[in-house]
Design a protein around this motif. Structure first.
Motif, mmCIF file in Angstrom:
data_model
loop_
_atom_site.group_PDB
_atom_site.id
_atom_site.type_symbol
_atom_site.label_atom_id
_atom_site.label_comp_id
_atom_site.label_asym_id
_atom_site.label_seq_id
_atom_site.Cartn_x
_atom_site.Cartn_y
_atom_site.Cartn_z
ATOM 1 N N LYS A 42 -14.335 6.818 -3.311
ATOM 2 C CA LYS A 42 -12.922 7.159 -3.181
ATOM 3 C C LYS A 42 -12.755 8.579 -2.643
ATOM 4 O O LYS A 42 -13.548 9.476 -2.941
ATOM 5 C CB LYS A 42 -12.217 7.059 -4.526
ATOM 6 C CG LYS A 42 -12.309 5.693 -5.190
ATOM 7 C CD LYS A 42 -11.544 4.646 -4.432
ATOM 8 C CE LYS A 42 -11.499 3.325 -5.191
ATOM 9 N NZ LYS A 42 -10.782 2.271 -4.441
ATOM 10 N N VAL A 47 -7.561 12.050 6.215
ATOM 11 C CA VAL A 47 -7.850 10.688 6.672
ATOM 12 C C VAL A 47 -8.879 10.697 7.802
ATOM 13 O O VAL A 47 -9.834 9.911 7.807
ATOM 14 C CB VAL A 47 -6.552 9.994 7.126
ATOM 15 C CG1 VAL A 47 -6.865 8.657 7.808
ATOM 16 C CG2 VAL A 47 -5.623 9.780 5.937
ATOM 17 N N GLU A 48 -8.700 11.612 8.749
ATOM 18 C CA GLU A 48 -9.608 11.662 9.893
ATOM 19 C C GLU A 48 -10.997 12.140 9.504
ATOM 20 O O GLU A 48 -12.008 11.640 10.006
ATOM 21 C CB GLU A 48 -9.026 12.572 10.971
ATOM 22 C CG GLU A 48 -7.787 11.993 11.654
ATOM 23 C CD GLU A 48 -7.205 12.928 12.702
ATOM 24 O OE1 GLU A 48 -7.637 14.113 12.745
ATOM 25 O OE2 GLU A 48 -6.323 12.492 13.458
ATOM 26 N N GLY A 72 -12.222 9.584 6.260
ATOM 27 C CA GLY A 72 -12.183 8.145 6.479
ATOM 28 C C GLY A 72 -11.110 7.405 5.728
ATOM 29 O O GLY A 72 -11.081 6.167 5.730
ATOM 30 N N GLY A 73 -10.210 8.120 5.072
ATOM 31 C CA GLY A 73 -9.125 7.469 4.338
ATOM 32 C C GLY A 73 -8.639 8.341 3.205
ATOM 33 O O GLY A 73 -9.147 9.456 2.988
ATOM 34 N N HIS A 97 -7.427 7.629 -0.921
ATOM 35 C CA HIS A 97 -7.265 6.636 -1.982
ATOM 36 C C HIS A 97 -6.549 7.182 -3.214
ATOM 37 O O HIS A 97 -5.879 6.423 -3.912
ATOM 38 C CB HIS A 97 -8.639 6.103 -2.409
ATOM 39 C CG HIS A 97 -9.478 5.653 -1.255
ATOM 40 N ND1 HIS A 97 -10.496 6.421 -0.746
ATOM 41 C CD2 HIS A 97 -9.426 4.532 -0.498
ATOM 42 C CE1 HIS A 97 -11.057 5.787 0.277
ATOM 43 N NE2 HIS A 97 -10.428 4.638 0.448
ATOM 44 N N ALA A 148 -0.417 6.774 4.310
ATOM 45 C CA ALA A 148 -1.859 6.659 4.530
ATOM 46 C C ALA A 148 -2.477 5.606 3.625
ATOM 47 O O ALA A 148 -3.361 4.842 4.035
ATOM 48 C CB ALA A 148 -2.533 8.012 4.309
ATOM 49 N N MET A 149 -2.021 5.551 2.364
ATOM 50 C CA MET A 149 -2.575 4.584 1.416
ATOM 51 C C MET A 149 -2.178 3.159 1.765
ATOM 52 O O MET A 149 -2.980 2.227 1.638
ATOM 53 C CB MET A 149 -2.130 4.943 -0.001
ATOM 54 C CG MET A 149 -2.751 6.209 -0.539
ATOM 55 S SD MET A 149 -2.119 6.634 -2.183
ATOM 56 C CE MET A 149 -3.016 8.169 -2.490
ATOM 57 N N GLU A 161 -1.691 1.935 4.625
ATOM 58 C CA GLU A 161 -2.484 1.501 5.785
ATOM 59 C C GLU A 161 -3.850 0.954 5.381
ATOM 60 O O GLU A 161 -4.408 0.106 6.075
ATOM 61 C CB GLU A 161 -2.671 2.665 6.764
ATOM 62 C CG GLU A 161 -1.457 2.942 7.630
ATOM 63 C CD GLU A 161 -1.764 3.931 8.737
ATOM 64 O OE1 GLU A 161 -2.949 4.271 8.916
ATOM 65 O OE2 GLU A 161 -0.817 4.368 9.397
ATOM 66 N N THR A 162 -4.375 1.458 4.277
ATOM 67 C CA THR A 162 -5.726 1.048 3.865
ATOM 68 C C THR A 162 -5.728 0.170 2.611
ATOM 69 O O THR A 162 -6.760 0.007 1.970
ATOM 70 C CB THR A 162 -6.608 2.293 3.628
ATOM 71 O OG1 THR A 162 -5.978 3.147 2.664
ATOM 72 C CG2 THR A 162 -6.816 3.053 4.921
ATOM 73 N N GLY A 163 -4.554 -0.369 2.256
ATOM 74 C CA GLY A 163 -4.513 -1.348 1.175
ATOM 75 C C GLY A 163 -4.139 -0.846 -0.188
ATOM 76 O O GLY A 163 -4.200 -1.598 -1.169
ATOM 77 N N GLY A 217 -3.544 2.608 -3.266
ATOM 78 C CA GLY A 217 -4.106 3.815 -3.843
ATOM 79 C C GLY A 217 -3.326 4.199 -5.082
ATOM 80 O O GLY A 217 -2.521 3.409 -5.601
#
Length: 251
Positions: A8, A79-80, A83-84, A86, A130-131, A133-135, A137
Motif C-alpha cells: 500500500k 501516484v506517478e 504507482g498509486g 491507497h 486517485a483512489m 481510479e484504482t478501485g 482506498g
C-alpha cells in the motif's frame, strides 16, 4: 493485530512532527510505503530518513495544503512516483490567535480556515479521485475534540474542526459504493508541539485540569486508532468520527 499494509502507498500531511510523524512511522512499520508531506522541508526529510533507517519505505514531499494547486501536484506526484494511492491521512493543521469571537482578526480567521478546513477539502478532492481510479482506498481526516465541543477564544479552530467532521460524513456517503472509506479522528489534549505552544493560555490550562485521566495523550495513541481505521480490520467503518480524548468529552 497485523494491519496488512504491505503493497500500500500512504500519504500523510503535516507529517513532520507530532501525530503526523507517529502515523507515518506506524504505517511504515505495518508495511506501507509512506509519503511524508509537510510545509517544513527539513522536518519532512528527517521523519522520512528516520523511517528508512528503521527498514521502512518512505520519501518526503514539501506541500502547503492551503494551496489547492500544491495539493493537486502532491497527489499527482505520489501516484506517478509510487504507482498509486491507497491510504491518506489529512493531518496538516495550524492553530490561531486566541481571541473572543467579536474580536477575532479577519486575516487570522481566513488563514486558519484555509489550512484546517480548505486544506482537508483540497486533499480529499484529489485523493478520492486517485483512489477511485484504482478501485478504492481509505482516508482519515484529523479533526479534534473541538469538532464536537467548543473552547472559548478558539472560534476559528472550532469552526474548522466541526467542518472537517461534516466534510468527512458527506464524502463518505458519496464514495461508499466506489470503495473509498472516509473517517475522522478527534484527538484531545495530546503531547504535540501545537499544544505546547499554548500551555500558558489560561483557557488551555483550565481545560487540561478537566482531563479525567489526569494526563495528556501521546501521538502514538492517536496513530494506533488512525492506522486501524485505514486497515481492512475497519472495512465496515466509514463516515464516522472517533474521539481519542481520555474521556474528556464525556463530561
Amino acid at each position: 493485530m497485523k494491519l496488512g499494509f504491505d503493497g500500500k502507498v500512504a500519504l500523510v500531511t503535516g507529517a513532520g512532527s507530532g501525530i503526523g510523524a507517529a502515523v507515518s512511522r506506524q504505517l511504515a512499520e505495518e508495511g506501507a510505503e509512506v509519503v511524508v508531506a509537510d510545509i517544513d522541508a527539513d522536518a519532512a526529510q528527517t521523519v522520512a530518513a528516520e523511517i528508512r533507517s528503521q527498514g521502512g519505505r518512505a520519501r518526503h514531499h514539501v506541500a502547503d495544503v492551503a494551496d489547492a494547486g500544491a495539493v493537486e501536484g502532491l497527489v499527482k506526484s505520489v501516484v506517478e512516483t509510487c504507482g498509486g494511492l491507497h491510504l491518506a491521512v489529512n493531518n496538516a493543521g495550524t492553530d490561531g490567535v486566541r481571541k473572543a469571537t467579536a474580536d477575532y482578526p479577519l486575516d487570522d480567521w481566513h488563514r486558519l480556515l484555509n489550512v484546517n478546513l480548505n486544506g482537508v477539502f483540497y486533499c480529499m478532492k484529489y485523493e478520492i479521485a486517485a483512489m477511485v481510479e484504482t478501485g478504492g482506498g481509505a482516508i482519515v481526516n484529523m479533526s479534534s475534540i473541538l469538532g464536537s465541543v467548543g473552547l472559548p477564544t478558539a472560534s476559528a479552530y472550532t469552526a474548522a474542526k466541526h467542518g472537517v467532521v461534516g466534510l468527512t460524513k458527506v464524502a463518505a456517503l458519496e464514495y461508499a459504493r466506489m470503495g473509498v472509506r472516509i473517517n475522522a479522528v478527534g484527538p484531545g489534549w495530546i503531547e504535540t508541539p501545537l499544544l505546547s505552544e499554548h500551555l500558558e493560555i489560561a483557557s488551555t490550562r483550565r481545560m487540561l485540569a478537566l482531563q479525567p485521566m489526569a494526563r495528556r495523550g501521546t501521538p502514538e495513541e492517536v496513530a494506533a486508532l488512525v492506522c486501524f481505521l485505514l486497515s481492512e480490520q475497519a472495512s465496515f467503518i466509514s463516515g464516522s468520527y472517533h474521539l481519542v480524548d481520555g474521556a474528556y468529552t464525556a463530561h
